[in-house]
Design an enzyme around this catalytic site. Structure first.
Site, mmCIF file in Angstrom:
data_model
loop_
_atom_site.group_PDB
_atom_site.id
_atom_site.type_symbol
_atom_site.label_atom_id
_atom_site.label_comp_id
_atom_site.label_asym_id
_atom_site.label_seq_id
_atom_site.Cartn_x
_atom_site.Cartn_y
_atom_site.Cartn_z
ATOM 1 N N CYS A 50 0.702 -1.330 -0.028
ATOM 2 C CA CYS A 50 0.089 0.050 0.064
ATOM 3 C C CYS A 50 0.772 1.278 -0.103
ATOM 4 O O CYS A 50 1.342 1.696 0.982
ATOM 5 C CB CYS A 50 -0.815 -0.042 1.272
ATOM 6 S SG CYS A 50 -2.057 1.440 1.319
ATOM 7 N N CYS A 110 -0.513 4.056 2.080
ATOM 8 C CA CYS A 110 -0.269 3.994 3.608
ATOM 9 C C CYS A 110 1.179 4.167 3.963
ATOM 10 O O CYS A 110 1.322 4.834 5.111
ATOM 11 C CB CYS A 110 -0.529 2.613 3.823
ATOM 12 S SG CYS A 110 -2.200 1.725 3.117
ATOM 13 N N ASP A 111 2.125 3.777 3.118
ATOM 14 C CA ASP A 111 3.500 3.750 3.767
ATOM 15 C C ASP A 111 4.623 4.288 2.903
ATOM 16 O O ASP A 111 5.437 4.610 3.445
ATOM 17 C CB ASP A 111 3.698 2.198 3.625
ATOM 18 C CG ASP A 111 3.131 1.076 4.509
ATOM 19 O OD1 ASP A 111 2.484 1.589 5.546
ATOM 20 O OD2 ASP A 111 2.945 -0.175 4.001
#
Ligand code: NAP
Length: 303
Positions: free
Chosen positions: A131, A134-135
């Protein structure tokens, strides 16, 4: 007993919830994570949902969730472990309790595929991610690689290139599967280096990702890329394990259902990415939610 239980709170489940309430049905959505929105939450820029150009996935997913709440849909946070078909009563087994309903809509969506190469599991969360939104922020100013050639890989590469010093985009063919518009942006982005016809062999690093080993499928030439992060975007598979033996599925685990979302079991419907279909998009998932409720309402009225 509930009229309608929907499993999953992505665009298909939330749309079904809104339509269920509008049809006057006592409607409950069960969501494992307790976060409404589904996969769309991790899409940086949703550019193809009619009427909302440029909206972020987080905003669209959140708006859909809020819409369902304001329509009066009830939510329960738990995981579903199975469904028992008792004819006019469906029993939804969860890790908390068993819930009875007249009809069930399955909208559990899909989850990320893994590559299955050495280092992928071992370095998960230590530079290996599924992701980018997300990261990605952890890799500001650093070098990353994205694996895949679909919409998600292209979007991830574009997103990461905004913060990373360099992004390798590694695709196993010489033509992208993802949208032409995204491919054009990727090709025009200076700090994205596209490596075609190449597949990853292993990911290495002692405490975090340090290297990605790849080889060219046409020339068999191997090389090692020094990278700090590897983002894997090689497609998804449906979340339907808990339904084995309950409804008919194809060989990949997608629930067999047509546009009316009817499965082989009367009263059980499949909506969104879990269903056999040609195009898996937010707009088609939302559409399925509406169609599934129409079918479910007809069924409930016939009981
Ligand atoms: P996808 O379209 O299935 O693409 C997966 C990519 O990974 C393909 O390029 C595939 O290569 C590659 N791949 C698969 N297995 C591999 C392996 N073992 N090693 C190396 N490469 C591998 O999946 P996705 O990008 O996750 O997208 C999933 C669905 O969501 C699609 O229908 C997509 O259109 C949709 N989506 C929609 C939006 C939107 O509406 N805004 C945004 C994102 C995604 P090949 O091309 O050679 O098969």
């Amino acid at each position: 007993m509930r009229d309608l239980v929907i499993i999953g709170a992505g665009p298909a489940g939330l749309s079904a919830g809104i339509y269920g309430k509008r049809a006057g049905l006592d409607t409950l959505i069960i969501e494992e994570t307790g976060i409404g929105g589904g996969q769309v939450l991790t899409t940086y820029d949703v550019d193809n949902y009619p009427g909302l150009p440029g909206i972020s996935g987080m905003e669209l997913g959140t708006k859909m969730h809020e819409h369902a709440i304001s329509a009066g849909v009830e939510f329960l946070e738990t995981s579903v472990t199975g469904i028992e078909d008792g004819g006019s009563v469906k029993r939804i087994q969860t890790s908390k309790e068993t819930i009875e309903a007249k009809a069930v809509i399955i909208a559990t969506g899909a989850t990320h595929n893994h590559l299955g190469i050495p280092g992928e599991e071992e370095l998960g969360g230590m530079g290996v991610s599924y992701c980018a939104t997300c990261d990605g922020a952890f890799f500001r100013g650093r070098v990353t690689a994205v694996i895949g050639g679909g919409d998600v890989a292209l979007e991830d590469a574009i997103f990461l290139a905004r913060g990373c010093s360099k992004v390798y985009l590694i695709h196993r063919r010489d033509e992208f599967r993802g949208a032409r518009k995204l491919a054009d942006i990727v090709k025009a982005t200076e700090n994205i280096e596209i490596i075609y016809d190449t597949i990853p062999d292993s990911i290495e690093g002692s405490e975090a990702v340090e290297r990605l080993n790849v080889h060219n499928v046409k020339t068999s030439e191997s090389k090692t890329l020094d990278v700090d992060g590897v983002f894997i975007a090689v497609g998804t598979h449906p979340i339907t394990d808990y339904l084995k033996g309950v409804v008919d599925m194809d060989e990949r685990g997608y629930i067999k259902a047509g546009e009316d979302c009817r499965t082989n079991i009367p009263g059980i419907y499949a909506a969104g990415d879990v269903r056999t279909k040609a195009l898996r998009q937010i707009v088609t998932a939302a559409s399925d939610g509406a169609c599934a409720v129409t079918s479910a309402t007809e069924y409930i009225n016939s009981l």
